[in-house]
Design a protein around this motif. Structure first.
Motif, PDB file in Angstrom:
ATOM      1  N   THR A  38       8.785  -1.198  63.699  1.00  0.00           N
ATOM      2  CA  THR A  38       9.057  -0.021  62.878  1.00  0.00           C
ATOM      3  C   THR A  38       8.606   1.245  63.584  1.00  0.00           C
ATOM      4  O   THR A  38       7.712   1.206  64.432  1.00  0.00           O
ATOM      5  N   LYS A  39       9.206   2.353  63.204  1.00  0.00           N
ATOM      6  CA  LYS A  39       8.855   3.647  63.784  1.00  0.00           C
ATOM      7  C   LYS A  39       8.160   4.556  62.782  1.00  0.00           C
ATOM      8  O   LYS A  39       7.742   5.648  63.143  1.00  0.00           O
ATOM      9  N   LYS A  40       8.038   4.125  61.537  1.00  0.00           N
ATOM     10  CA  LYS A  40       7.476   4.987  60.500  1.00  0.00           C
ATOM     11  C   LYS A  40       6.426   4.253  59.670  1.00  0.00           C
ATOM     12  O   LYS A  40       6.691   3.183  59.132  1.00  0.00           O
ATOM     13  N   GLN A  43       7.112   2.882  56.108  1.00  0.00           N
ATOM     14  CA  GLN A  43       7.865   1.631  56.007  1.00  0.00           C
ATOM     15  C   GLN A  43       6.951   0.421  55.898  1.00  0.00           C
ATOM     16  O   GLN A  43       7.411  -0.684  55.587  1.00  0.00           O
ATOM     17  N   ILE A  69       4.231  -1.007  65.497  1.00  0.00           N
ATOM     18  CA  ILE A  69       4.534   0.397  65.211  1.00  0.00           C
ATOM     19  C   ILE A  69       4.670   1.127  66.536  1.00  0.00           C
ATOM     20  O   ILE A  69       3.783   1.063  67.387  1.00  0.00           O
ATOM     21  N   GLU A  73       6.319   8.958  65.874  1.00  0.00           N
ATOM     22  CA  GLU A  73       5.401   9.152  64.753  1.00  0.00           C
ATOM     23  C   GLU A  73       4.192   8.222  64.816  1.00  0.00           C
ATOM     24  O   GLU A  73       3.478   8.053  63.834  1.00  0.00           O
ATOM     25  N   ASP A  76       0.629   8.873  63.326  1.00  0.00           N
ATOM     26  CA  ASP A  76       0.286   8.689  61.907  1.00  0.00           C
ATOM     27  C   ASP A  76      -0.709   7.554  61.699  1.00  0.00           C
ATOM     28  O   ASP A  76      -1.413   7.533  60.694  1.00  0.00           O
ATOM     29  N   LYS A  82      -3.520   7.801  55.309  1.00  0.00           N
ATOM     30  CA  LYS A  82      -2.231   7.115  55.284  1.00  0.00           C
ATOM     31  C   LYS A  82      -2.385   5.614  55.524  1.00  0.00           C
ATOM     32  O   LYS A  82      -1.588   4.820  55.033  1.00  0.00           O
TER      33      LYS A  82
END
Length: 141
Positions: A38-40, A43, A69, A73, A76, A82
């Motif tokens: 994933t990139k976000k 998600q 990840i 981004e 993050d 977060k």
């Protein structure tokens, strides 16, 4: 001089091969193993929900579940507001969160701020392919 160089290369390759085979033996290929790229960070919510559902569905056949990840981004993951809930839920669901070292370097993320609960790999995309070669079911988001 050449002899020392070639001897060193042989030793390093032998150690690398030994370590690779050790890593392979820790994966139970008789179980359902999963990897998601994933990139976000947001998600992670549906990914962890999916891992929890698969863990219930698979029962004793549930193996490893890893989430890699990567991307622009990636920074993050250093924001504890977060990440703290995602980390706790991932641990409860036996989900391993993985940070892509290539992305960390490219986007100049301070590696010391990566949560200690996360594993870091040199190249997340390569790691994903390596897990697929070991039989992991893969999804990229």
């Amino acid at each position: 001089m050449k002899t020392i160089f070639y001897s060193t290369v042989v030793i390093v390759m032998t150690l690398f091969t030994s370590c690779s085979s050790l890593a392979q033996t820790t994966i139970d290929t008789n179980k359902n193993n999963y990897v998601v790229l994933t990139k976000k960070v947001p998600q992670l919510e549906p990914i962890i929900l999916t891992a929890e559902a698969l863990k219930d569905e698979d029962g004793s056949n549930f193996g490893q579940f890893e989430v890699i990840i990567c991307g622009k981004e990636i920074g993050d993951i250093t924001d504890s507001s977060k990440m703290k809930d995602f980390i706790a839920r991932a641990e409860n669901a036996n989900v391993q969160l993985v940070a892509c070292g290539f992305s960390l370097n490219k986007f100049k993320v301070d590696i010391t701020k990566v949560p200690k609960e996360m594993k870091t790999v040199e190249n997340g995309i390569l790691y994903n392919f390596q897990l697929q070669k070991k039989g992991f079911k893969s999804l990229s988001l």
